[in-house]
Write an enzyme that holds these catalytic residues in place. Structure first.
Site, short mmCIF file in Angstrom:
data_model
loop_
_atom_site.label_atom_id
_atom_site.label_comp_id
_atom_site.label_asym_id
_atom_site.label_seq_id
_atom_site.Cartn_x
_atom_site.Cartn_y
_atom_site.Cartn_z
N GLY B 71 59.28 11.57 7.23
CA GLY B 71 58.73 11.30 6.01
C GLY B 71 59.18 9.89 5.69
O GLY B 71 58.13 9.12 4.93
N THR B 72 59.95 9.02 6.55
CA THR B 72 60.27 7.60 6.30
C THR B 72 59.04 6.78 6.73
O THR B 72 58.60 5.91 5.94
CB THR B 72 61.45 7.21 6.83
OG1 THR B 72 62.51 7.64 6.51
CG2 THR B 72 61.89 5.94 6.84
N ASN B 159 66.05 14.22 -4.11
CA ASN B 159 66.63 14.64 -2.93
C ASN B 159 68.31 14.79 -3.14
O ASN B 159 68.79 15.79 -2.79
CB ASN B 159 66.69 13.40 -1.62
CG ASN B 159 66.91 12.21 -2.05
OD1 ASN B 159 66.35 11.64 -3.06
ND2 ASN B 159 67.80 11.79 -1.37
N GLN B 194 61.41 16.49 -0.02
CA GLN B 194 62.21 17.45 -0.61
C GLN B 194 61.49 18.70 -1.43
O GLN B 194 61.91 19.90 -1.33
CB GLN B 194 63.32 16.94 -1.63
CG GLN B 194 64.18 16.03 -0.96
CD GLN B 194 65.11 16.75 -0.08
OE1 GLN B 194 65.51 18.03 -0.32
NE2 GLN B 194 65.87 15.89 1.02
N GLY B 215 59.19 17.21 8.30
CA GLY B 215 59.33 18.30 9.19
C GLY B 215 60.72 18.95 9.23
O GLY B 215 61.21 20.30 8.99
N THR B 252 50.26 8.11 21.62
CA THR B 252 50.21 9.59 21.92
C THR B 252 50.67 10.67 20.86
O THR B 252 52.05 10.33 20.57
CB THR B 252 50.88 9.80 23.49
OG1 THR B 252 49.99 8.72 24.27
CG2 THR B 252 50.29 11.36 23.65
N CYS B 339 82.08 6.03 -0.97
CA CYS B 339 82.75 6.16 0.31
C CYS B 339 82.03 6.84 1.11
O CYS B 339 82.16 6.66 2.51
CB CYS B 339 84.01 6.71 0.19
SG CYS B 339 85.58 5.54 -0.19
#
Lengths: 219, 405
Positions: B71-72, B159, B194, B215, B252, B339
């Site tokens: 996705g990124t 998300n 998402q 995926g 590839t 955090c």
């Protein structure tokens, strides 16, 4: 700092950087020592508070002191914060009271690094969660002197407070710059300054520039 | 110890049927789809079948599917690709800094490339605010449009808080805007990573020009995804080389990954109605149970949300501490607390909904999945009040609910 034999406890929400907590951190997190159960019974004790929930950590420390020896005989705390913050305050309370208790003077010189070392280290990016406990303890020491009428022994935090939420001073920023913080991000990772209080950031950035130029020349 | 995995928005386990579909492509049908011999041809056929299958689900053409490493990369290819193509080739030189609009609650895979483009001076960026549920108002978007807007990027579903964005309505408005202004711009990109497991992906209904899928969120393999690129839309690639994927993504092809991705997409889409119904019941059971704990608030929309997303803020505590206690009990969730992030700021999504820093620090996300059972939800509901009570007992903070809208 990290103990490679430990299993990771948790992954961050981006899912890309696990961290390791030492067994000591886990022990103090799951079995916190000396945490305050009944505040009403400590209404007469000296108290110090620092941080705010907006910046992610807030700590409150109560101490009872033997006036004859000026040693801390009891130390209770409450902490709003993550695992590191809770474990750090728990360890701080142990260090303040063990072996007959710290003298108020020694308590004032307790550094966050000392607490971190006793915890077996914290992951680098969690260090900032442990930097408020010692300030809360110093505030409690001041409160004790104030209540004892010894106003001449009350010591303001060295330097001028820049961020009222975290009680970060210009001197803290100077030390952080000397420690290698050359960007606002690095400064915040060390001091949490301006988190939840962005209004102080322009001044913080100015001090950052000032001390960086003072010690490392113009960039 | 039991293991209750409630972080399916982070990633899902691989569906065994997907694994079975992938296995032959590691050792038997291992050829390079670009090779002119039989093993290569077999791999090429598998690749074509996977592409066809993804295209069918999207109601698109096979040549509109570009497989990526996830996705990124798909988001980056869309955003950087459109910007670079526009600035290099299509726009008059007077428009050297085109305008892009995105929502304030986008995933970092969208916000970070846009921030980088803005920083380099390549674009001007407008981040649209959202309402208290995390939704973009389509009217706000129309007001933000300019003659030099080349791209709009609004995610399909969030998300963190699960809010579903009105992308079909936005898509229609953009079509209209382009028609009245007689321009091909702005293109419409949507990050659907998402949403892919739960919502319909028909690109003719949503009117998107670019759509990113992944995926690892749909019971498929990690490290593979795709970008839908509408015919006629020109992109400058991020990766140059042998010219695979219509020159848009050289290297590839990851044949086993792509086969797994396509199989996973087929399965989640075929089974989504039944699974959504099942998950919605569990989701609402968990939400209602958690909101019985005092000083709590649901983050995101009560109904327009993904069927598997529960995100609740607990006042006066810090999310990471709660996640660690849950972890010790074998319950795996996540938090929007600072955090748990690289930066020291809490979730940008929850802050964007107008919640205070305090509330954002106390947010916990549970995302349900195929393996989630009613007994799991009931176990969480059994232990959660005790964890929150213990942490609140340790906390010096006791904020008024007025800070906690």
């Amino acid at each position: 700092m990290k103990n490679p034999t430990l299993e990771p406890d948790i992954l961050n929400r981006a899912g890309d950087n696990g961290w390791f907590y030492s067994d000591t951190v886990k022990d103090h997190f799951f079995n916190p020592r000396n945490f305050m159960r009944d505040e009403s019974a400590y209404a007469d004790a000296a108290m110090g508070m620092v941080g705010s929930p907006a910046c992610g950590d807030a700590m409150k420390v109560w101490i009872r002191v033997d006036p004859a020896t000026e040693r801390i005989i009891d130390c209770k705390w409450k902490t709003f914060g993550c695992g590191s913050a809770i474990a750090s305050t728990s360890m701080l309370s142990v260090m303040a009271t063990e072996n007959g208790g710290l003298t108020l003077d020694a308590a004032r010189h307790l550094r966050p690094q000392d607490v971190t070392a006793r915890l077996g280290g914290l992951p680098a990016r969690k260090i900032h969660c442990s930097v408020l406990g010692d300030k809360a303890l110093r505030a409690a020491v001041n409160d004790w002197y104030r209540r004892a009428g010894q106003l001449e022994k009350v010591e303001a935090e060295a330097g001028r407070v820049v961020d009222a939420l975290t009680q970060v001073t210009d001197q803290d920023i100077e030390h952080a710059v000397l420690d290698g913080a050359d960007t606002l991000e690095k400064l915040q990772a060390k001091l949490k300054v301006g988190i939840g209080n962005p209004a102080c950031l322009p001044e913080v950035e100015q001090l950052l520039r000032f001390y960086t130029e003072k010690y490392f020349g113009k960039q | 110890m039991q293991s209750i995995y409630l972080d399916h928005a982070a990633t899902t386990p691989l569906d065994k049927r997907v694994l079975a579909a992938m296995l032959p492509f590691f050792t038997q049908t291992f050829g390079n789809p670009s090779s002119f011999h039989t093993p290569g041809l077999r791999a090429k056929e598998a690749l074509a079948a996977a592409r066809k299958s993804c295209a069918t689900i999207l109601n698109a053409h096979a040549d509109e599917i570009v497989f990526t490493s996830g996705g990124t990369e798909a988001d980056n290819l869309a955003l950087m690709g459109v910007t670079r193509m526009a600035t290099l080739y299509s726009l008059p030189s007077t428009l050297s800094h085109p305008h892009i609009i995105a929502s304030a609650v986008e995933h970092p895979a969208v916000l970070e490339p846009l921030a980088a483009l803005e920083k380099s001076g390549a674009i001007e960026l407008t981040l649209l605010p959202v309402d208290k549920f995390g939704r973009v108002a389509p009217d706000d978007l129309v007001h933000a449009l300019r003659p030099d807007t080349i791209l709009v990027s609004i995610m399909y579903a969030n998300n963190e808080i699960g809010t579903i964005e009105p992308i079909a309505e936005i898509g229609r408005l953009l079509l209209k805007w382009r028609k009245t202004h007689d321009t091909p711009y702005p293109y419409f990109h949507s990050d659907a990573c998402q949403a892919a497991g739960a919502l319909a992906l028909d690109v003719e209904k949503s009117h998107v020009d670019l759509l990113a899928l992944n995926g690892g969120k749909i019971y498929g393999p990690k490290g593979v995804g795709c970008l839908f690129v509408r015919r006629g839309l020109k992109l400058e690639p991020l990766v140059y080389g042998g010219g695979q994927e219509r020159n848009l993504r050289s290297g590839t092809e990851n044949v086993p990954g792509i086969v797994g991705f396509a199989t996973a997409l087929e399965l989640v889409q075929a089974e989504k109605e039944r699974e959504n119904k099942r998950l919605t019941v569990l989701r609402d059971r968990l939400i209602q149970g958690l909101l019985k704990i005092p000083k709590t608030r649901l983050n995101g929309h009560p109904t327009e949300r993904l069927p598997n997303n529960v995100n609740v803020s607990f006042m006066d505590i810090e999310g990471e501490a709660a996640v660690l206690y849950l972890d010790a009990l074998g319950i795996f969730a996540s938090t929007g607390s600072a955090c748990a992030s690289q930066t020291l700021d809490p979730s940008h999504v929850i802050l964007a909904t107008g919640m205070s820093y305090e509330a954002a620090h106390g947010s916990i996300r549970f995302t349900l999945g195929h393996g989630t059972k009613k007994t799991d939800i009931d176990y969480v509901l059994k232990v959660m009040p005790g964890i929150i009570e213990k942490l609140r007992h340790m906390s010096p903070v006791n904020l008024d609910m007025k800070y906690f809208r």
